[in-house]
Structure formats: structure tokens, C-alpha cells
Design an enzyme around this catalytic site. Sequence first.
Site, PDB file in Angstrom:
ATOM      1  N   HIS A   1      -8.010  -5.176  -0.844  1.00 56.15           N
ATOM      2  CA  HIS A   1      -6.530  -4.481  -0.602  1.00 56.15           C
ATOM      3  C   HIS A   1      -5.808  -5.435   0.225  1.00 56.15           C
ATOM      4  O   HIS A   1      -4.634  -5.048   0.272  1.00 56.15           O
ATOM      5  CB  HIS A   1      -6.972  -3.181   0.386  1.00 56.15           C
ATOM      6  CG  HIS A   1      -6.029  -2.292   0.421  1.00 56.15           C
ATOM      7  ND1 HIS A   1      -5.050  -1.878  -0.688  1.00 56.15           N
ATOM      8  CD2 HIS A   1      -5.289  -1.634   1.622  1.00 56.15           C
ATOM      9  CE1 HIS A   1      -4.181  -1.012  -0.569  1.00 56.15           C
ATOM     10  NE2 HIS A   1      -4.319  -1.044   1.009  1.00 56.15           N
TER      11      HIS A   1
ATOM     12  N   SER B   1       0.724  -1.192   0.070  1.00 56.27           N
ATOM     13  CA  SER B   1      -0.078   0.033  -0.064  1.00 56.27           C
ATOM     14  C   SER B   1       0.756   1.371  -0.030  1.00 56.27           C
ATOM     15  O   SER B   1       1.612   1.452  -0.952  1.00 56.27           O
ATOM     16  CB  SER B   1      -1.056   0.059   1.193  1.00 56.27           C
ATOM     17  OG  SER B   1      -2.067   0.988   0.998  1.00 56.27           O
TER      18      SER B   1
END
Length: 680
Positions: free
Chosen positions: A652, A539
Site C-alpha cells: 500500500h 489512498s
Amino acid sequence: MSDADPYLWLEDVSGEAALDWVRERNAETVAALAADPGFKVLESGIREALDDDGRIPYARRRGRHLYNFWQDADHVRGLWRRTTLEEYRKERPDWEPLLDLDALAAAEGEKWAWAGSAVLAPDHRHALVMLSRDGADACVVREFDLEALEFVEDGFRVEEARTRIGWIDRDRVWIGTDFGPGSMSSSGYPLQARRWHRGTPLAEAETVYEGRPSDVSASAWHDDTPGFERDFAHRQIDFWTQELFLLPEAGTGAESPKAAEPLKIEVPDDASASVHREWLIVAPKSPWLGHDAGSLLAFDFEAFLAGEREAAVLFAPDAHTALAGWSWTRHHLILTTSADVSSRMEILTPGAGPDGWERAPLAGLPPLSTASVTGTDPDVGDEFFLNVAGYLQPSTLYRGTAPAGADESVKQGPALFDTAGLTVRQHFATSADGTKVPYFLVGPEDRPGPGPTLLYGYGGFEISMVPGYSAVTGRAWLARGGTYVVAGIRGGHEYGPDWHKAALGANRVRAYEDFAAVARDLVAREVTTPAQLGIEGGSNGGLLMGAMLTRDPELFGAVVAHVPLLDMLRFHKLLAGASWIAEYGDPDNRPHLEGISPYHQIRTDGPAYPPLLLLTSTRDDRVHPGHARKMAARLRELGHPVLFHEHLGGGHSGATDHGQTAFNEALVHTFLWERLTPKR
């Protein structure tokens, strides 16, 4: 590269041309890595650790039951279940199954993933269950009956969206969801907080509070503490500024009385604030009322609303110690701090002591470890559950009662890799501007010389890199002779708000300089060499990896980036990206962002790039998979070594089940081991 991006077509998440490209890259990566003779052995060992039935089943108390969500080889998508404390204390508790996601997925033909639940107190019969399609942030909501163990046919139900929902009472909920144009922010989060009554159309729910179009989000919730019932609204202006409001009372029927204005709680916009019973707790991130940034302050809530500003200082930071968190029980506050990134805890009691608060340390926490409160029931009693873990120390879950302390070890996590001969040390590297940067080093105690080393980092969004037990890292890296390093670079919260602010916006390069300093320190200490040093992050940490690849390629032998941000000139136009402008800066003001955008800093001259592995997910609706896709395509075009893999599901986190996780981790560690320990 020019402003005309030749790879914009890869931002079409489910476009056939883009997915054909993804399938081709996936096939190349699987052929390159999964064909290794040790791949299946490694994947199987990781999966075995993830599925181990001796893992601690962390639970949350709701009434007389402890609730847990569990995944293993027999429950791939997971099982929501509950038990009693008496059973939970046993080595093998008798769990009552509530909702089997594997069975639900099979019956409905959907790849459901668990996204959480909200159980209505005090009878704990009704729940709002959130279900995600294959790991996305967006979810559907359904009401569930915890006595009948089935969804309520005519209950509360919301179609897929980034929904925020919570109980008010049996027949009302607070909800923010996609109500159509103007109801969602440019980041994709709700801007309206509505009061929805059972049996009425969702579209007719009463709008009580609404954020501005430029905000990140708005929400509301109900505090059902007996004797302190009230409602609050929250306005998220940007990622780091916000406002908290006390809402006027409403009727209990379908019609509300004439609305009064929400009452803003006058704390700084960059402070965190919460209310428990008669207490307002404020954590300012800038100096306020004579108190330092990073303090924790307590006010009498009613007196504060009346204009008084006399605070009890529950915590004051120093150069080595930062606030890490706090949790309420019925009569006490458990304070967690971090001293050079190791946990310290105290139990505070209001109404006693010279400053109105009595404090007692929670003793027995081991050095270089992390302690965290995993659950309390603050409306009912002073019970709390406390988890303690370290890099070589499996988690132990304690149960305690404030203020006595955590005196009962209720669960002990299994030792899932051999720690013989391994040690944990902490060092400090000196960054380019002289700042001392902490890092943990886990590895062989008596290595004869430099060896394969994996350096992990994040450096953003106030997220601290703290000690923790990872069976995956243990089995896939440490047990094979590797050294594992975790860097606490600026941008995180290791030393409080100023540590984070030091790497905000145009100062982002401080985080990258810190990470490079740790890499150089490892080489100077002869822990490793550049050719044997791999780095990994996800991320925002994936952005860090891209920055390291393009800024300091000569320092590393291999790079792994999970679900990364990489195009820093378009991140605000992709999915939730607009919400991160307060962290990185506005891409429409390009000077500093172009300089830290890995996608725009790829070079064809200078030192050769180390090999890169990019991993992402088609179902990641937070960080757009186009970041990783475009980076891989551009690197391939210019002849740089890159492998790419994209799970079609996973969200994610990159995976929704242990099988996906094991496969991903086997790819990563095969890639790293092959490149950092070349065959002679």
C-alpha cells in the site's frame, strides 16, 4: 456508466491478461516520463536524500538497548539493529546488527520487507519478527533469538496471513490469524483471539474471545506491567465503533481454568479507551457524562469497574484546539494537542494539583510545527523521546525525563534542500457552507506572480495533515521554484471528532468542497493559476483526487493519485474495503456513493479533464489495484489524458525500498513539472 462493468477483468490481480495490460501501460508511462533529460538527475537526487546517512535513526527502547530498522544504499531491504543510549548519543553510533533482510531475501529467494517486531520483556531475549512479501499487509511471523541472533528452529512460526500476535510470557502468545472458514472477517482481519502455547499445534490454540461475523476484527493482548498484569480483548465492530473487555485470569500451563465471561469496560462504543496501571483513559467522540466530544478523561480503573464515573478532565477542546495524542511514562502522562494544526504539549502528573493532576507546559515548540513522542518505556522510568519538525525545519530528536522536560538534543536531521528565500504561512479558505478551512503554504517569500503550485490533501479517517519535513518535496518541488500547499479539509482530525464526522458518509462532499475552496483561494491570492495548479493524494486522498478530477476539472492543471479508491460501488467487495463502510457508507445503498464514485462520474462533455497520473501496486492487499486499473482503462477509452504505472511490489505504500520510492517520486514530479510549467 451501466451496471455491466466492462473492466471487471482488471480486478484479477495476478491474471495474465490484466498483467499484460499493466505492462503495456507501464511501458507507455516510462516512455513518456523517464525519457525526459532531467528524469535521471531528479531520481538520483531523491535517492541521495532518502539514503543520506545523516538521517535520524529513530529508535525504540527495549531494556538497555535502543532498536532501529534502517535502509540505505547498502541495505536496500533493510537492517534491524540495536545500540546503547551511550552510543546513540554519538554522531556515529556503533550499531549491533541483528537481522539483515537483504541477506535473508537472497538466501530464501523472497523479496522480504520489514513488518515489525515484538520483543518479550523483561529479559528482551526473544522476539516475534514480522516479514512481508514485497510490502503486502499480510506477513509471516517467526521467533528470533536476540542472543544467538538467529531464528528459533522450533519457535513460534505463522504462515502468511493478516496476523495479529503478541507475547503473554516466554511460552504463550495471543494470536489472531487465518484458522480457516469463519475465522476471518469480510475485510480480511482475524475474528478470533486465541491463546497459543509453545510446542502445541497452532490449530489447537485455545479460542478465548471471538467477534461476530459482521465485525471488522477481534484481538487480545497482555499487559505485562509489573503489579498490574492482566489481559484485554478488543472487538472492532466497524471502523469507528468498538468494545474493550477485561479478560478473566488464565492458568500458566496448557490447560486454563473454567473460563469466566469477559468483562466489558462500559465506555461509549465510539470512544477510544486504554488502561495504564491504575488509570483508565477515555477519549469520547460524542458528548458523554457531561463532557464534550474530543475531551480526554481519566478514571480510577478499579473504581470505574465498580460503577463510579467521576472523571478528571485532562483536556477539553475549544474551537481552535483539538486532542492530538497522549503517551505514558512511568509516573506521568505527556499530552499533545493541536492549536490550528500546530503542536502544543503538556506533562501531567497524577496525584497532585487541585483536580488530582498537576500540569506543566512543555515549552520551546516552534510555531507551525509538529511535535510527537516517538518512544517511552512506561514500565521502567520517565524517559521520553520527542521529535519536532516543520516544513522548512529538519527534524530534531530530543530526549527528556518527565516532568523536567526535553532538555537534551540527541539527534539533528540534516538540511537536505536549500530553504533560502522560502517561507511557511498559514491561511484559511472559506468552503461552500461557510466553514473556514486551514491550509499551509510553503514557497518563495517574494514570488513576482503566480507560479507552479502543488496542493496535497487527504480528508478522511481522522488523519490530520500536519507540518513535517520532506526532503523529497524539498528537492523535487520547492528547490525548483514550486510552491507546496497542504490542506486540512474536513474528514481529518485537525479540529477533533466533529471535523471528521462532518464529512462522513453522505456528507463526503464537504471534504471535496473544502479542497476546491482551497484551490480557489490560491488563485484568488494570485499564488497560482488553474493551469499551474497540480494536486496530489494517496489512498483515501486518491479518492479525493478522483473526485476533484470529475467534479471540478477546470480548477487544476494536473492530478496525481497514488493507490487510490475510485470505484465506490465495489470497494466493499475488494480486499479490506468492507472495513471502510462506516467511513463512506454502504455501497448496496447507492444514491450518495454513486454521486461521489469517480469511476462512475467520468464524463465525455463539459470542461476538459486535466492530465492524470495513476500509481498503484500489484502487492497492495489493502486498496485493490483494480481501482486504478479500471479508472485508467475507462479514461483511455473515452479519450481523456491519463498515464498509469503499477509496481509489481511495494504494497500500500507503493514501494518497499528507496530505489522504488525515488523512481515513483521522479515519475510524479516529472509529470507535474512538465504539465504545470510548459516550455515556451
